[in-house]
Scaffold this active site. Structure first.
Site, PDB file in Angstrom:
ATOM      1  N   CYS A   8      36.665 107.753 -19.287  1.00 22.85           N
ATOM      2  CA  CYS A   8      37.128 107.465 -17.922  1.00 22.85           C
ATOM      3  C   CYS A   8      37.143 108.729 -17.066  1.00 22.85           C
ATOM      4  O   CYS A   8      37.239 109.849 -17.578  1.00 22.85           O
ATOM      5  CB  CYS A   8      38.525 106.852 -17.992  1.00 22.85           C
ATOM      6  SG  CYS A   8      38.963 105.997 -16.471  1.00 22.85           S
ATOM      7  N   ASP A 131      48.557 102.027 -21.732  1.00 20.77           N
ATOM      8  CA  ASP A 131      48.570 103.445 -21.357  1.00 20.77           C
ATOM      9  C   ASP A 131      50.027 103.916 -21.344  1.00 20.77           C
ATOM     10  O   ASP A 131      50.946 103.100 -21.184  1.00 20.77           O
ATOM     11  CB  ASP A 131      47.943 103.599 -19.956  1.00 20.77           C
ATOM     12  CG  ASP A 131      47.594 105.039 -19.630  1.00 20.77           C
ATOM     13  OD1 ASP A 131      47.755 105.929 -20.497  1.00 20.77           O
ATOM     14  OD2 ASP A 131      47.146 105.284 -18.484  1.00 20.77           O
TER      15      ASP A 131
HETATM   16  O1  LIG Z   1      42.505 109.448 -14.239  1.00 20.91           O
HETATM   17  C1  LIG Z   1      43.259 109.389 -13.261  1.00 20.91           C
HETATM   18  O2  LIG Z   1      43.412 110.345 -12.504  1.00 20.91           O
HETATM   19  C2  LIG Z   1      44.022 108.146 -12.989  1.00 20.91           C
HETATM   20  C3  LIG Z   1      44.620 107.975 -11.764  1.00 20.91           C
HETATM   21  C4  LIG Z   1      45.353 106.836 -11.508  1.00 20.91           C
HETATM   22  C5  LIG Z   1      45.479 105.867 -12.464  1.00 20.91           C
HETATM   23  C6  LIG Z   1      44.879 106.015 -13.702  1.00 20.91           C
HETATM   24  C7  LIG Z   1      44.159 107.152 -13.974  1.00 20.91           C
HETATM   25  N1  LIG Z   1      43.558 107.340 -15.194  1.00 20.91           N
HETATM   26  C8  LIG Z   1      43.625 106.433 -16.277  1.00 20.91           C
HETATM   27  C9  LIG Z   1      42.596 106.758 -17.264  1.00 20.91           C
HETATM   28  O3  LIG Z   1      41.783 107.617 -17.105  1.00 20.91           O
HETATM   29  C10 LIG Z   1      42.479 106.036 -18.533  1.00 20.91           C
HETATM   30  O4  LIG Z   1      42.351 104.693 -18.278  1.00 20.91           O
HETATM   31  C11 LIG Z   1      43.575 106.368 -19.472  1.00 20.91           C
HETATM   32  O5  LIG Z   1      44.781 106.198 -18.890  1.00 20.91           O
HETATM   33  C12 LIG Z   1      43.397 107.714 -20.139  1.00 20.91           C
HETATM   34  O6  LIG Z   1      44.100 108.753 -19.611  1.00 20.91           O
HETATM   35  P1  LIG Z   1      44.356 110.137 -20.406  1.00 20.91           P
HETATM   36  O7  LIG Z   1      45.737 110.114 -20.944  1.00 20.91           O
HETATM   37  O8  LIG Z   1      44.152 111.177 -19.387  1.00 20.91           O
HETATM   38  O9  LIG Z   1      43.322 110.220 -21.496  1.00 20.91           O
END
Ligand SMILES: O=C(O)c1ccccc1NCC(=O)[C@H](O)[C@H](O)COP(=O)(O)O
Length: 224
Positions: A8, A131
């Site tokens: 993502c 999440d």
């Molecule tokens: O990535 C972002 O900045 C973001 C902003 C607002 C809502 C969600 C967002 N990201 C979610 C994700 O990238 C993934 O679905 C997931 O939550 C993974 O996140 P991470 O803990 O950074 O691997």
């Protein structure tokens, strides 16, 4: 069924190419201005064209209105809409009907009480993405690189495909999958050298680790 791997928050042609060549099943694009991974519609259009059917394109939005979703649909033509805000069940139904795309609802998890929303969402959503619940003062509701207590999902009986996310990286995804029995993993921060800066080697390592975990579980099943 094979494990789904979603990378993502991709925002450059180079790192998108790395994710596609390494075999990501889903590539996620963030349309949320406060995020360090936010894409302009123009860049979303270019990156979307680059995918060329090699993975499913996922558009991530947060409490987006119809006009915003219209623009994202026009630019990216996503295969899946990831709704990462406080969208209600009625709003999900609305979005599915209006935009005709499968919907992945992100469910923030901190305690067992957070799972009470599942029956409502499961009646409408096509996928659930678990999440970590963001702290109250966070500037965004996800993509913070923080895990949640995976054991909260241990006895989950969800008749819907679900993925786990939040603070995953190449070294902890196997344990997350073992505990949650999720059908997929989703990562953003865990394949970055700084917020919003994807690292090609970390993307490759994550996908390699996911595939190795998958092979291991197939082998375990076949010796039973
Ligand atoms: O990535 C972002 O900045 C973001 C902003 C607002 C809502 C969600 C967002 N990201 C979610 C994700 O990238 C993934 O679905 C997931 O939550 C993974 O996140 P991470 O803990 O950074 O691997």
């Amino acid at each position: 069924m094979s494990l789904l791997v979603k990378i993502c928050g991709l925002s450059t042609p180079e790192t998108l190419e790395t994710a596609l060549e390494a075999g990501a099943d889903m590539v996620g694009f963030v349309f949320f201005p406060p995020s360090p991974r936010h894409l302009s519609l123009e860049l979303g259009r270019d990156l979307g064209r680059q995918v060329k059917g090699r993975a499913l394109k996922v558009a991530l939005t947060v409490d987006a209105d119809d006009a915003t979703l219209d623009n994202v649909m026009d630019a990216l033509s996503p295969d899946i809409l990831q709704l990462h805000g406080r969208e209600s069940v009625a709003r999900l139904r609305d979005i599915k009907q209006r935009f005709g795309r499968p919907v992945m609802k992100a469910v923030p998890v901190a305690t067992a009480a957070d799972l009470a929303v599942l029956p409502g969402y499961a009646a409408v959503a096509d996928h659930i993405l678990f999440d970590a619940r963001a702290p109250k003062d966070a500037t965004r509701p996800g993509g913070l690189g923080e895990p949640f207590d995976w054991h909260l999902l241990e006895n989950l009986d969800l008749k819907l495909p679900y993925m786990v996310s939040g603070g995953l990286h190449a070294d902890n995804l196997a344990e997350a999958l073992r505990v949650t029995r999720a059908g997929g993993v989703d990562v953003s921060s865990g394949v970055e050298s700084a917020p919003g800066v994807k690292d090609p080697q970390m993307i490759q390592a994550f996908i390699r680790a996911a595939r190795a975990t998958q092979e291991l579980s197939v082998k375990e099943l076949s010796v039973r």
